[in-house]
Design a protein around this motif. Structure first.
Motif, PDB file in Angstrom:
ATOM      1  N   GLY A   1       0.829  -1.214   0.000  1.00  0.00           N
ATOM      2  CA  GLY A   1       0.000   0.000   0.000  1.00  0.00           C
ATOM      3  C   GLY A   1       0.857   1.255   0.000  1.00  0.00           C
ATOM      4  N   MET A   2       1.898   1.267   0.830  1.00  0.00           N
ATOM      5  CA  MET A   2       2.815   2.404   0.875  1.00  0.00           C
ATOM      6  C   MET A   2       3.535   2.557  -0.468  1.00  0.00           C
ATOM      7  N   TYR A   3       3.924   1.445  -1.072  1.00  0.00           N
ATOM      8  CA  TYR A   3       4.589   1.466  -2.369  1.00  0.00           C
ATOM      9  C   TYR A   3       3.687   2.080  -3.436  1.00  0.00           C
ATOM     10  N   VAL A   4       2.429   1.661  -3.468  1.00  0.00           N
ATOM     11  CA  VAL A   4       1.481   2.190  -4.459  1.00  0.00           C
ATOM     12  C   VAL A   4       1.261   3.688  -4.255  1.00  0.00           C
ATOM     13  N   ILE A   5       1.072   4.109  -3.000  1.00  0.00           N
ATOM     14  CA  ILE A   5       0.825   5.526  -2.718  1.00  0.00           C
ATOM     15  C   ILE A   5       2.037   6.369  -3.098  1.00  0.00           C
ATOM     16  N   LEU A   6       3.237   5.919  -2.719  1.00  0.00           N
ATOM     17  CA  LEU A   6       4.440   6.693  -3.036  1.00  0.00           C
ATOM     18  C   LEU A   6       4.703   6.754  -4.538  1.00  0.00           C
ATOM     19  N   MET A   7       4.460   5.672  -5.242  1.00  0.00           N
ATOM     20  CA  MET A   7       4.705   5.666  -6.687  1.00  0.00           C
ATOM     21  C   MET A   7       3.644   6.469  -7.445  1.00  0.00           C
ATOM     22  N   GLN A   8       2.420   6.446  -6.958  1.00  0.00           N
ATOM     23  CA  GLN A   8       1.360   7.215  -7.620  1.00  0.00           C
ATOM     24  C   GLN A   8       1.551   8.716  -7.422  1.00  0.00           C
ATOM     25  N   SER A   9       2.139   9.084  -6.295  1.00  0.00           N
ATOM     26  CA  SER A   9       2.336  10.508  -6.030  1.00  0.00           C
ATOM     27  C   SER A   9       3.553  11.080  -6.767  1.00  0.00           C
ATOM     28  N   SER A  10       4.420  10.211  -7.275  1.00  0.00           N
ATOM     29  CA  SER A  10       5.587  10.673  -8.011  1.00  0.00           C
ATOM     30  C   SER A  10       5.177  11.103  -9.420  1.00  0.00           C
ATOM     31  N   THR A  11       5.694  12.243  -9.844  1.00  0.00           N
ATOM     32  CA  THR A  11       5.332  12.744 -11.175  1.00  0.00           C
ATOM     33  C   THR A  11       6.129  12.060 -12.285  1.00  0.00           C
ATOM     34  N   GLN A  12       7.303  11.544 -11.982  1.00  0.00           N
ATOM     35  CA  GLN A  12       8.150  10.950 -13.008  1.00  0.00           C
ATOM     36  C   GLN A  12       7.852   9.462 -13.225  1.00  0.00           C
ATOM     37  N   PHE A  13       7.133   8.825 -12.315  1.00  0.00           N
ATOM     38  CA  PHE A  13       6.884   7.391 -12.407  1.00  0.00           C
ATOM     39  C   PHE A  13       5.682   7.103 -13.291  1.00  0.00           C
ATOM     40  N   LYS A  14       5.826   6.134 -14.175  1.00  0.00           N
ATOM     41  CA  LYS A  14       4.718   5.724 -15.041  1.00  0.00           C
ATOM     42  C   LYS A  14       4.243   4.351 -14.578  1.00  0.00           C
ATOM     43  N   THR A  15       2.953   4.229 -14.331  1.00  0.00           N
ATOM     44  CA  THR A  15       2.423   2.913 -13.936  1.00  0.00           C
ATOM     45  C   THR A  15       2.270   2.064 -15.189  1.00  0.00           C
ATOM     46  N   ASP A  16       3.077   1.041 -15.273  1.00  0.00           N
ATOM     47  CA  ASP A  16       3.026   0.140 -16.420  1.00  0.00           C
ATOM     48  C   ASP A  16       2.671  -1.266 -15.938  1.00  0.00           C
ATOM     49  N   THR A  17       2.795  -2.213 -16.804  1.00  0.00           N
ATOM     50  CA  THR A  17       2.421  -3.596 -16.483  1.00  0.00           C
ATOM     51  C   THR A  17       3.286  -4.165 -15.368  1.00  0.00           C
ATOM     52  N   MET A  18       4.570  -3.874 -15.385  1.00  0.00           N
ATOM     53  CA  MET A  18       5.474  -4.420 -14.365  1.00  0.00           C
ATOM     54  C   MET A  18       5.122  -3.911 -12.968  1.00  0.00           C
ATOM     55  N   PHE A  19       4.645  -2.689 -12.863  1.00  0.00           N
ATOM     56  CA  PHE A  19       4.204  -2.145 -11.574  1.00  0.00           C
ATOM     57  C   PHE A  19       3.059  -2.990 -11.021  1.00  0.00           C
ATOM     58  N   TRP A  20       2.073  -3.285 -11.865  1.00  0.00           N
ATOM     59  CA  TRP A  20       0.908  -4.037 -11.396  1.00  0.00           C
ATOM     60  C   TRP A  20       1.246  -5.506 -11.157  1.00  0.00           C
ATOM     61  N   VAL A  21       2.205  -6.046 -11.897  1.00  0.00           N
ATOM     62  CA  VAL A  21       2.659  -7.412 -11.638  1.00  0.00           C
ATOM     63  C   VAL A  21       3.331  -7.474 -10.266  1.00  0.00           C
ATOM     64  N   THR A  22       4.130  -6.473  -9.942  1.00  0.00           N
ATOM     65  CA  THR A  22       4.786  -6.414  -8.640  1.00  0.00           C
ATOM     66  C   THR A  22       3.761  -6.321  -7.515  1.00  0.00           C
TER      67      THR A  22
END
Length: 168
Positions: free
Chosen positions: A54-75
C-alpha cells in the motif's frame, strides 16, 4: 516373499487412499504412528506485506516521473499473492511419540526427543529448547497458537521422554 508382500500392500493402500480422498474420507496410513497436530494462524506477515505494498502504491502514484506500467501491477499482484500465501499457509506443531515437528521459513523441521534440552511454558508462550541450534518459540500473540493446549500436550511428551519441563 516378505518384501513383495509389503510392496503389494503399499500399492493397494495407494489405490484405496485415492478412492477415499475422492469420497472425502481420511486416508489410511500404513504403520501409522499417533501424532497430534496443532495449528495456528499467521497474520502479522500478511498485514505487513499489505501495508508495504500500500505504501509502495501511494508513493509511486504521487511521483510525477513514475509511469504505472504492467510491471508495476505485476509487482503489486505478486506481493498480494505472497501475503495470501503467508495467511493460508498456517503454522503448526506436530507432537509425535518421540519427536516434535514444525514449519520454519526453510521448510518443515523435526527434532527428536534426544535433541531437546528442555521445554518451558508460560502464559502465551511455549519454548522448545534444542541441544544444538535456536529455540523454537510458539506464541499466542504472533501466530495465534493455542499455547495452553500445546503446553499440556508437550508436558505429556516431556514426561514420556524424560525431558525437563518448566512452567512459569
Amino acid at each position: 516373499m516378505s518384501r513383495s508382500w509389503e510392496r503389494k500392500v503399499r500399492k493397494n493402500m495407494t489405490v484405496v487412499n485415492k478412492q477415499r480422498k475422492k469420497q472425502g474420507n481420511g486416508q489410511i496410513v500404513f504403520n501409522a504412528e499417533k501424532s497430534e497436530k496443532i495449528v495456528g494462524r499467521n497474520f502479522i506477515a500478511p498485514i505487513l506485506l499489505i501495508l508495504f505494498i500500500g505504501m509502495y502504491v501511494i508513493l509511486m502514484q504521487s511521483s510525477t516521473q513514475f509511469k504505472t506500467d504492467t510491471m508495476f501491477w505485476v509487482t503489486v499482484g505478486c506481493y498480494i499473492l505472497l501475503a495470501a500465501l503467508f495467511y493460508f499457509r498456517r503454522p503448526y506443531i506436530t507432537i509425535g511419540k518421540d519427536y516434535v515437528q514444525t514449519r520454519r521459513m526453510t521448510g518443515d523441521k523435526r527434532i527428536t526427543a534426544a535433541a531437546i534440552k528442555g521445554i518451558s511454558a508460560q502464559k502465551g508462550y511455549v519454548i522448545v529448547e534444542q541441544q544444538k541450534g535456536g529455540n523454537w518459540v510458539f506464541a499466542k500473540l504472533t501466530n495465534r497458537f493455542p499455547t495452553e493446549e500445546i503446553a499440556a500436550k508437550l508436558k505429556v511428551f516431556a514426561e514420556a521422554n524424560h525431558i525437563p519441563f518448566q512452567e512459569k
